[in-house]
Design a protein around this motif. Sequence first.
Motif, PDB file in Angstrom:
ATOM      1  N   LYS A  14     -14.683 -52.642 -25.617  1.00  0.00           N
ATOM      2  CA  LYS A  14     -15.112 -51.769 -24.829  1.00  0.00           C
ATOM      3  C   LYS A  14     -14.535 -50.602 -24.419  1.00  0.00           C
ATOM      4  N   SER A  15     -13.656 -50.438 -24.178  1.00  0.00           N
ATOM      5  CA  SER A  15     -12.519 -49.867 -23.160  1.00  0.00           C
ATOM      6  C   SER A  15     -11.735 -49.454 -24.104  1.00  0.00           C
ATOM      7  N   THR A  16     -10.672 -50.500 -24.730  1.00  0.00           N
ATOM      8  CA  THR A  16      -9.770 -50.108 -25.572  1.00  0.00           C
ATOM      9  C   THR A  16     -10.214 -49.324 -26.731  1.00  0.00           C
ATOM     10  N   GLY A  17     -11.254 -49.834 -27.240  1.00  0.00           N
ATOM     11  CA  GLY A  17     -11.636 -49.221 -28.455  1.00  0.00           C
ATOM     12  C   GLY A  17     -10.400 -49.655 -29.850  1.00  0.00           C
ATOM     13  N   PRO A  21      -2.374 -51.955 -30.695  1.00  0.00           N
ATOM     14  CA  PRO A  21      -1.162 -50.187 -30.071  1.00  0.00           C
ATOM     15  C   PRO A  21      -1.014 -48.888 -30.925  1.00  0.00           C
ATOM     16  N   SER A  22      -1.012 -48.583 -30.573  1.00  0.00           N
ATOM     17  CA  SER A  22      -0.411 -47.297 -31.707  1.00  0.00           C
ATOM     18  C   SER A  22       1.015 -47.574 -32.969  1.00  0.00           C
ATOM     19  N   SER A  23       0.595 -47.284 -33.848  1.00  0.00           N
ATOM     20  CA  SER A  23       2.278 -46.999 -34.407  1.00  0.00           C
ATOM     21  C   SER A  23       2.818 -46.112 -34.406  1.00  0.00           C
ATOM     22  N   LEU A  44      -3.588 -39.455 -21.498  1.00  0.00           N
ATOM     23  CA  LEU A  44      -4.835 -39.929 -20.918  1.00  0.00           C
ATOM     24  C   LEU A  44      -4.934 -41.160 -21.533  1.00  0.00           C
ATOM     25  N   GLY A  45      -5.269 -42.478 -20.855  1.00  0.00           N
ATOM     26  CA  GLY A  45      -5.443 -43.404 -21.657  1.00  0.00           C
ATOM     27  C   GLY A  45      -3.871 -44.369 -22.187  1.00  0.00           C
ATOM     28  N   ALA A  46      -2.927 -44.688 -21.426  1.00  0.00           N
ATOM     29  CA  ALA A  46      -1.648 -44.816 -21.384  1.00  0.00           C
ATOM     30  C   ALA A  46      -1.184 -46.162 -22.385  1.00  0.00           C
ATOM     31  N   GLY A  47      -2.780 -47.253 -22.024  1.00  0.00           N
ATOM     32  CA  GLY A  47      -2.508 -48.922 -22.278  1.00  0.00           C
ATOM     33  C   GLY A  47      -0.531 -49.690 -22.820  1.00  0.00           C
ATOM     34  N   ASN A  48      -0.392 -49.810 -22.886  1.00  0.00           N
ATOM     35  CA  ASN A  48       1.023 -50.366 -22.807  1.00  0.00           C
ATOM     36  C   ASN A  48       2.390 -49.524 -23.149  1.00  0.00           C
ATOM     37  N   TYR A  68      -2.907 -41.702 -17.584  1.00  0.00           N
ATOM     38  CA  TYR A  68      -3.969 -42.363 -16.511  1.00  0.00           C
ATOM     39  C   TYR A  68      -3.914 -43.681 -17.372  1.00  0.00           C
ATOM     40  N   GLU A  69      -4.352 -44.276 -16.465  1.00  0.00           N
ATOM     41  CA  GLU A  69      -4.979 -45.951 -17.544  1.00  0.00           C
ATOM     42  C   GLU A  69      -5.820 -46.665 -16.261  1.00  0.00           C
ATOM     43  N   ILE A  70      -6.175 -47.516 -16.683  1.00  0.00           N
ATOM     44  CA  ILE A  70      -7.531 -48.027 -15.739  1.00  0.00           C
ATOM     45  C   ILE A  70      -7.823 -49.264 -16.295  1.00  0.00           C
ATOM     46  N   GLU A  73      -4.067 -54.745 -15.849  1.00  0.00           N
ATOM     47  CA  GLU A  73      -2.647 -55.370 -17.275  1.00  0.00           C
ATOM     48  C   GLU A  73      -2.309 -54.605 -18.095  1.00  0.00           C
ATOM     49  N   PHE A  74      -2.908 -53.546 -18.708  1.00  0.00           N
ATOM     50  CA  PHE A  74      -2.245 -52.087 -19.717  1.00  0.00           C
ATOM     51  C   PHE A  74      -1.629 -51.564 -18.527  1.00  0.00           C
ATOM     52  N   ILE A  75      -1.539 -51.290 -17.485  1.00  0.00           N
ATOM     53  CA  ILE A  75      -0.734 -50.692 -16.475  1.00  0.00           C
ATOM     54  C   ILE A  75       0.404 -51.854 -15.829  1.00  0.00           C
ATOM     55  N   ARG A  92      -6.135 -44.707 -12.076  1.00  0.00           N
ATOM     56  CA  ARG A  92      -7.250 -43.694 -12.213  1.00  0.00           C
ATOM     57  C   ARG A  92      -7.588 -43.517 -13.188  1.00  0.00           C
ATOM     58  N   SER A  93      -9.584 -43.197 -13.417  1.00  0.00           N
ATOM     59  CA  SER A  93      -9.964 -42.694 -14.468  1.00  0.00           C
ATOM     60  C   SER A  93      -9.396 -40.747 -14.916  1.00  0.00           C
ATOM     61  N   ALA A  94      -9.242 -40.906 -16.307  1.00  0.00           N
ATOM     62  CA  ALA A  94      -8.688 -40.020 -16.801  1.00  0.00           C
ATOM     63  C   ALA A  94     -10.214 -38.758 -16.215  1.00  0.00           C
ATOM     64  N   LEU A  95     -11.313 -38.865 -16.531  1.00  0.00           N
ATOM     65  CA  LEU A  95     -11.518 -38.116 -15.872  1.00  0.00           C
ATOM     66  C   LEU A  95     -11.465 -37.358 -14.127  1.00  0.00           C
ATOM     67  N   SER A 111      -4.345 -37.303 -25.732  1.00  0.00           N
ATOM     68  CA  SER A 111      -5.396 -38.196 -25.176  1.00  0.00           C
ATOM     69  C   SER A 111      -5.731 -39.559 -26.306  1.00  0.00           C
ATOM     70  N   CYS A 112      -5.369 -40.463 -25.789  1.00  0.00           N
ATOM     71  CA  CYS A 112      -5.426 -41.282 -26.441  1.00  0.00           C
ATOM     72  C   CYS A 112      -7.034 -42.334 -25.969  1.00  0.00           C
ATOM     73  N   LEU A 113      -8.122 -41.414 -25.045  1.00  0.00           N
ATOM     74  CA  LEU A 113      -9.143 -42.361 -24.970  1.00  0.00           C
ATOM     75  C   LEU A 113      -9.633 -42.417 -26.506  1.00  0.00           C
ATOM     76  N   GLN A 142      -5.803 -34.667 -29.672  1.00  0.00           N
ATOM     77  CA  GLN A 142      -6.719 -36.622 -29.187  1.00  0.00           C
ATOM     78  C   GLN A 142      -6.429 -37.078 -30.959  1.00  0.00           C
ATOM     79  N   TYR A 143      -6.424 -38.529 -30.269  1.00  0.00           N
ATOM     80  CA  TYR A 143      -5.827 -38.839 -31.960  1.00  0.00           C
ATOM     81  C   TYR A 143      -7.681 -40.253 -31.798  1.00  0.00           C
ATOM     82  N   GLN A 144      -8.121 -39.852 -33.230  1.00  0.00           N
ATOM     83  CA  GLN A 144      -9.016 -40.932 -33.070  1.00  0.00           C
ATOM     84  C   GLN A 144      -9.130 -41.403 -34.822  1.00  0.00           C
TER      85      GLN A 144
HETATM   86  C1  LIG Z   1      -7.206 -46.903 -27.871  1.00  0.00           C
HETATM   87  S1  LIG Z   1      -6.305 -47.584 -26.299  1.00  0.00           S
HETATM   88  C2  LIG Z   1      -4.505 -46.190 -26.371  1.00  0.00           C
HETATM   89  C3  LIG Z   1      -3.888 -47.309 -25.799  1.00  0.00           C
HETATM   90  C4  LIG Z   1      -1.923 -46.705 -26.066  1.00  0.00           C
HETATM   91  N1  LIG Z   1      -1.996 -45.304 -25.676  1.00  0.00           N
HETATM   92  C5  LIG Z   1      -1.630 -46.266 -27.731  1.00  0.00           C
HETATM   93  O1  LIG Z   1      -1.595 -45.279 -28.028  1.00  0.00           O
HETATM   94  O2  LIG Z   1      -1.155 -47.276 -28.232  1.00  0.00           O
HETATM   95  C6  LIG Z   1      -7.480 -47.044 -25.712  1.00  0.00           C
HETATM   96  C7  LIG Z   1      -6.887 -46.748 -23.870  1.00  0.00           C
HETATM   97  O3  LIG Z   1      -7.694 -45.826 -23.139  1.00  0.00           O
HETATM   98  C8  LIG Z   1      -7.647 -46.435 -21.831  1.00  0.00           C
HETATM   99  N2  LIG Z   1      -8.819 -45.928 -20.888  1.00  0.00           N
HETATM  100  C9  LIG Z   1     -10.292 -45.992 -21.673  1.00  0.00           C
HETATM  101  N3  LIG Z   1     -11.259 -45.384 -20.549  1.00  0.00           N
HETATM  102  C10 LIG Z   1     -10.100 -44.583 -19.511  1.00  0.00           C
HETATM  103  C11 LIG Z   1     -10.256 -43.966 -18.495  1.00  0.00           C
HETATM  104  N4  LIG Z   1     -11.658 -42.816 -18.284  1.00  0.00           N
HETATM  105  N5  LIG Z   1      -9.186 -43.512 -18.379  1.00  0.00           N
HETATM  106  C12 LIG Z   1      -8.139 -44.182 -18.606  1.00  0.00           C
HETATM  107  N6  LIG Z   1      -7.835 -44.527 -19.417  1.00  0.00           N
HETATM  108  C13 LIG Z   1      -8.659 -45.308 -19.859  1.00  0.00           C
HETATM  109  C14 LIG Z   1      -7.673 -47.811 -22.327  1.00  0.00           C
HETATM  110  O4  LIG Z   1      -7.623 -48.577 -21.412  1.00  0.00           O
HETATM  111  C15 LIG Z   1      -7.357 -48.258 -23.726  1.00  0.00           C
HETATM  112  O5  LIG Z   1      -5.349 -48.571 -22.317  1.00  0.00           O
END
Ligand SMILES: C[S@@+](CC[C@H](N)C(=O)[O-])C[C@H]1O[C@@H](n2cnc3c(N)ncnc32)[C@H](O)[C@@H]1O
Length: 179
Positions: A14-17, A21-23, A44-48, A68-70, A73-75, A92-95, A111-113, A142-144
Amino acid sequence: MSPKFTRNAISNIKSTGTFFPSSRFLANKISRLIPDNVTNVVELGAGNGAVTKSLLAHMSADASLDCYEINAEFIKLLKNNVSDERLTILERSALEIANDFGNDAIDVVVSCLPLALFNDSMKEELMAEIHKSLKPGGLFIQYQYSLKDRKFINKYFAKNTLKFVLRNAPPAFIYLCEK
Ligand SMILES: C[S@@+](CC[C@H](N)C(=O)[O-])C[C@H]1O[C@@H](n2cnc3c(N)ncnc32)[C@H](O)[C@@H]1O
């Protein structure tokens, strides 16, 4: 693929989506959009660190990257995977971006959020904060995995273009926006 990323992503879907990880193709395509002369980039949302590493490889020696990363484990994974004196990890949160950086302060926000998992008011807040924190002419990337949130992007960034990366699981769209 990264089993540690996937294990953690499944428990926190619910928070990673995503499960993966990205290719390197997606990470490279994003990084190549960053102009040579930038001094500060925020992820924003650096993951691993899949995108983080690529951003650092494309950035100049005197530029800085704040991530930013919340997810705890990813940190940990990020700290193990990426060691670079240009990098600061904000746990902390990207917000918090506009609080942390102030107005008109950042050259590029990547943003990778997982926007698709945010409710509408969170998306509005996030877009407004990113817009505020960027320098005039600054870039928002932003990617989606779908175009579902295009209206939020268009509302805050009238100047934007779209790119597509097939070699990612799942394939992804990249919004390149200018303030
Ligand atoms: C789709 S993953 C991207 C991870 C990595 N950047 C990549 O592209 O492989 C989304 C990341 O956003 C983080 N995330 C979700 N909500 C967040 C928030 N409010 N602030 C910071 N990071 C957040 C998640 O924990 C997760 O690591």
